[in-house]
Design a protein around this motif. Structure first.
Motif, PDB file in Angstrom:
ATOM      1  N   GLY A 227      28.523   2.025  27.411  1.00 17.76           N
ATOM      2  CA  GLY A 227      27.707   0.851  27.679  1.00 17.76           C
ATOM      3  C   GLY A 227      26.784   1.036  28.864  1.00 17.76           C
ATOM      4  N   GLY A 228      26.338   2.279  29.101  1.00 17.55           N
ATOM      5  CA  GLY A 228      25.428   2.552  30.199  1.00 17.55           C
ATOM      6  C   GLY A 228      26.096   2.702  31.549  1.00 17.55           C
ATOM      7  N   LEU A 229      27.427   2.744  31.563  1.00 25.40           N
ATOM      8  CA  LEU A 229      28.165   2.860  32.814  1.00 25.40           C
ATOM      9  C   LEU A 229      29.190   3.985  32.721  1.00 25.40           C
ATOM     10  N   ALA A 230      29.468   4.597  33.869  1.00 27.96           N
ATOM     11  CA  ALA A 230      30.576   5.537  33.979  1.00 27.96           C
ATOM     12  C   ALA A 230      31.312   5.232  35.265  1.00 27.96           C
ATOM     13  N   ALA A 231      32.641   5.255  35.191  1.00 31.90           N
ATOM     14  CA  ALA A 231      33.444   5.093  36.397  1.00 31.90           C
ATOM     15  C   ALA A 231      33.599   6.454  37.061  1.00 31.90           C
ATOM     16  N   VAL A 232      33.464   6.491  38.382  1.00 33.55           N
ATOM     17  CA  VAL A 232      33.578   7.754  39.115  1.00 33.55           C
ATOM     18  C   VAL A 232      34.477   7.556  40.330  1.00 33.55           C
ATOM     19  N   ASN A 233      35.138   8.639  40.694  1.00 35.66           N
ATOM     20  CA  ASN A 233      35.981   8.647  41.880  1.00 35.66           C
ATOM     21  C   ASN A 233      35.343   9.580  42.898  1.00 35.66           C
ATOM     22  N   GLN A 234      35.033   9.054  44.049  1.00 38.23           N
ATOM     23  CA  GLN A 234      34.500   9.877  45.122  1.00 38.23           C
ATOM     24  C   GLN A 234      35.224   9.521  46.409  1.00 38.23           C
ATOM     25  N   LEU A 235      35.926  10.530  46.925  1.00 39.58           N
ATOM     26  CA  LEU A 235      36.675  10.367  48.175  1.00 39.58           C
ATOM     27  C   LEU A 235      37.687   9.228  48.092  1.00 39.58           C
ATOM     28  N   GLY A 236      38.307   9.107  46.920  1.00 37.47           N
ATOM     29  CA  GLY A 236      39.393   8.148  46.770  1.00 37.47           C
ATOM     30  C   GLY A 236      38.987   6.750  46.377  1.00 37.47           C
ATOM     31  N   ASN A 237      37.696   6.480  46.223  1.00 32.96           N
ATOM     32  CA  ASN A 237      37.231   5.148  45.831  1.00 32.96           C
ATOM     33  C   ASN A 237      36.563   5.192  44.465  1.00 32.96           C
ATOM     34  N   ILE A 238      36.830   4.176  43.652  1.00 29.06           N
ATOM     35  CA  ILE A 238      36.251   4.068  42.316  1.00 29.06           C
ATOM     36  C   ILE A 238      35.000   3.207  42.388  1.00 29.06           C
ATOM     37  N   SER A 239      33.931   3.670  41.747  1.00 27.57           N
ATOM     38  CA  SER A 239      32.727   2.862  41.601  1.00 27.57           C
ATOM     39  C   SER A 239      32.141   3.150  40.236  1.00 27.57           C
ATOM     40  N   TYR A 240      31.041   2.494  39.913  1.00 23.82           N
ATOM     41  CA  TYR A 240      30.352   2.709  38.640  1.00 23.82           C
ATOM     42  C   TYR A 240      28.932   3.192  38.923  1.00 23.82           C
ATOM     43  N   ILE A 241      28.437   4.078  38.059  1.00 26.82           N
ATOM     44  CA  ILE A 241      27.080   4.586  38.205  1.00 26.82           C
ATOM     45  C   ILE A 241      26.328   4.389  36.891  1.00 26.82           C
ATOM     46  N   LEU A 266      37.527   1.416  31.678  1.00 24.08           N
ATOM     47  CA  LEU A 266      36.506   1.096  30.695  1.00 24.08           C
ATOM     48  C   LEU A 266      36.379  -0.414  30.520  1.00 24.08           C
ATOM     49  N   PHE A 267      35.178  -0.848  30.138  1.00 34.40           N
ATOM     50  CA  PHE A 267      34.946  -2.254  29.827  1.00 34.40           C
ATOM     51  C   PHE A 267      35.328  -2.520  28.375  1.00 34.40           C
ATOM     52  N   TYR A 268      36.128  -3.543  28.172  1.00 36.66           N
ATOM     53  CA  TYR A 268      36.464  -4.032  26.837  1.00 36.66           C
ATOM     54  C   TYR A 268      36.124  -5.506  26.785  1.00 36.66           C
ATOM     55  N   GLU A 269      35.334  -5.872  25.786  1.00 34.25           N
ATOM     56  CA  GLU A 269      34.878  -7.252  25.635  1.00 34.25           C
ATOM     57  C   GLU A 269      34.230  -7.742  26.933  1.00 34.25           C
ATOM     58  N   GLY A 270      33.511  -6.838  27.602  1.00 31.95           N
ATOM     59  CA  GLY A 270      32.726  -7.200  28.771  1.00 31.95           C
ATOM     60  C   GLY A 270      33.473  -7.232  30.086  1.00 31.95           C
ATOM     61  N   LEU A 271      34.769  -6.929  30.076  1.00 31.81           N
ATOM     62  CA  LEU A 271      35.554  -6.978  31.308  1.00 31.81           C
ATOM     63  C   LEU A 271      36.307  -5.669  31.520  1.00 31.81           C
ATOM     64  N   ALA A 272      36.517  -5.326  32.795  1.00 34.13           N
ATOM     65  CA  ALA A 272      37.258  -4.112  33.148  1.00 34.13           C
ATOM     66  C   ALA A 272      38.160  -4.406  34.337  1.00 34.13           C
ATOM     67  N   PRO A 273      39.310  -3.749  34.408  1.00 31.94           N
ATOM     68  CA  PRO A 273      40.190  -3.933  35.564  1.00 31.94           C
ATOM     69  C   PRO A 273      39.545  -3.378  36.831  1.00 31.94           C
ATOM     70  N   ALA A 274      39.843  -3.976  37.972  1.00 31.94           N
ATOM     71  CA  ALA A 274      39.352  -3.505  39.266  1.00 31.94           C
ATOM     72  C   ALA A 274      40.533  -3.478  40.226  1.00 31.94           C
ATOM     73  N   ILE A 275      40.968  -2.272  40.570  1.00 23.83           N
ATOM     74  CA  ILE A 275      42.082  -2.082  41.496  1.00 23.83           C
ATOM     75  C   ILE A 275      41.496  -2.028  42.908  1.00 23.83           C
ATOM     76  N   VAL A 276      41.957  -2.901  43.789  1.00 24.92           N
ATOM     77  CA  VAL A 276      41.232  -3.105  45.049  1.00 24.92           C
ATOM     78  C   VAL A 276      41.873  -2.481  46.279  1.00 24.92           C
ATOM     79  N   ASP A 277      43.123  -2.011  46.190  1.00 18.50           N
ATOM     80  CA  ASP A 277      43.755  -1.447  47.385  1.00 18.50           C
ATOM     81  C   ASP A 277      44.839  -0.454  46.995  1.00 18.50           C
ATOM     82  N   LYS A 278      45.392   0.206  48.005  1.00 16.64           N
ATOM     83  CA  LYS A 278      46.386   1.246  47.756  1.00 16.64           C
ATOM     84  C   LYS A 278      47.704   0.683  47.237  1.00 16.64           C
TER      85      LYS A 278
END
Length: 441
Positions: A227-241, A266-278
């Protein structure tokens, strides 16, 4: 070209473990596509390798055209290949060789290969002795066996391994991106994830179909574009590009192990999980990266992130499973010992040690009576009765008698009127009436 005999046995084993190449991310416990039983541990997203699957994609990631499965016609393929996408050949094994039948059970390509996988984009990978090549839909060896390992064709490209290095070929077998990477994935939406260097969690980025590096190979881990997005891990943090590598999110999301649990992001039905801390607390964000479901869950306490299906999310509260809607409202109160995703309007739930099915209102429509079950597909669901597997319809009637062997790794779901089953330890295919299309000798 470095021959397979020159590759160390341990390295060859490492490459071979990438096969079968069709990877299906299956969520156990609250997932789909696999029989779930009382003794099945509740795990997070897991890679299941099966020769009868394509990689499960989000709703937006259906090849480059973004059509639905039923509408998909890839203009890159010839007419025969397009027809196969609609009415695919079925992989069979006779004795120790592999071939293909049509959906009427007639052998179209006689078993003669040491190993083989499903067709994709008009090509199927086959192994003859130590090397892999590709055949066309007539069984012609259109790309001669010469590779140590191969992947499926996707958007006109397939990854291949030569001497422990990954590169890409086109549909004619021409090497269009020379083998140079330590790892490579399928093309998705015009880009493929590749890796350089030997360290396990570094050197990832993206290339286009010509081999040009679009996103520098400096990331720790990545997912495919969806859907035009990829999740990436850089230095321990997840973001989307986005496909240019531009960051699209200001949230700092915690890395729970993106490579092993890539389906989590991944996004399913427009939503994706977001893990915010260790501590692995998480909520759900939309594609504007706004929290729709606030941070209210914890991985260890409530289980791993799951995906929305039919507008509902399986949740675990106080040890019981229920369903949450996209408005952050409890739609079906937690009351079940286990729960699965909705499929065709029904979801399997576990009550008093047995599985039955509920509707979207939470009403039991098929009484709990089965030890293990699958989701509904084309109006039928596989269930385990005693030590055998049969199929029920949407009112719970056993319409295909329980006569097949239970095999936890096989895909028992009907697809285009055909399901794969097992008898005497050997695979077979049946139609939706329970008639055998093909049986191993």
């Amino acid at each position: 070209m470095k021959q397979a005999t020159q590759v160390k046995d341990a390295d060859k084993k490492q490459i071979y473990n990438r096969l079968p190449y069709y990877r299906t991310a299956v969520l156990l416990a609250a997932g789909t596509g696999i029989l779930l039983g009382a003794n099945t541990p509740a795990k997070s997203a897991l890679d299941i390798y099966s020769p009868t699957h394509k990689f499960v994609r989000s709703e937006d990631n259906i090849y480059s055209a973004n059509f639905s499965w039923g509408q998909f016609i890839n203009p890159k393929l010839d007419l025969l290949a397009q027809a196969q996408e609609i009415d695919p050949l079925l992989l069979i094994q006779q004795d120790k060789t592999y071939g293909y039948i049509n959906r009427q059970g007639r052998i179209v390509i006689r078993p003669k290969f040491d190993e083989a996988f499903d067709f994709q984009e008009g090509r199927a990978a086959v192994r003859i002795k130590e090397h892999w090549g590709f055949i066309d839909l007539n069984g012609n060896l259109i790309i001669k066996p010469q590779f140590d390992s191969v992947g499926p064709f996707s958007e006109g490209r397939a990854w291949v391994v030569v001497g422990m290095k990954f590169g890409y070929i086109d549909l004619t077998g021409k090497i269009v991106i020379r083998p140079q990477y330590a790892d490579a994935q399928d093309f998705s939406q015009g880009l493929a994830a590749v890796k350089q260097g030997k360290a396990p969690h570094e050197g990832y980025g993206f290339i286009d179909c010509s081999g040009k590096v679009v996103v520098p190979l400096t990331l720790n881990e990545v997912t495919n574009f969806s859907g035009g997005l990829a999740a990436v891990n850089q230095l321990g943090n997840i973001s989307y590009i986005d496909p240019t590598g531009k960051p699209l999110i200001s949230l700092r999301l915690y890395n729970s192990g993106i490579y092993g649990d890539s389906d989590t992001f991944l996004f399913y039905e427009g939503l994706a999980p977001a893990i915010v801390d260790k501590d692995l607390n998480y909520g759900y964000i939309d594609k504007n990266f706004k929290f729709v479901i606030p941070v209210r869950f914890n991985w260890e306490k409530d289980g791993p992130p799951r995906r929305f299906s039919a507008g509902l999310l399986v949740i675990k509260l106080a040890g019981k499973y229920g369903y949450l809607d996209k408005a952050n409202t409890i739609a079906i109160p937690p009351q079940f010992e286990m729960a699965m995703l909705f499929s065709e309007g029904l979801a399997a739930v576990k009550i008093a040690g047995k599985y039955g099915y509920i509707d979207r209102k939470g009403q039991v429509v098929i009484e709990p009576q089965f030890e293990e079950v699958n989701v509904f597909s084309e109006g039928l669901a596989a269930v385990k009765v005693g030590n055998k597997v049969g199929y029920i319809n949407r009112v719970g009637k056993l319409v295909i008698p329980a006569q097949f062997e239970y095999n936890s790794s096989f895909d028992s779901m009907f697809k285009k009127g055909v399901a794969k089953v097992y008898l005497n330890g050997k695979p077979a295919y049946i139609d939706s009436m329970g008639n055998f299309i093909w049986r191993s000798k």
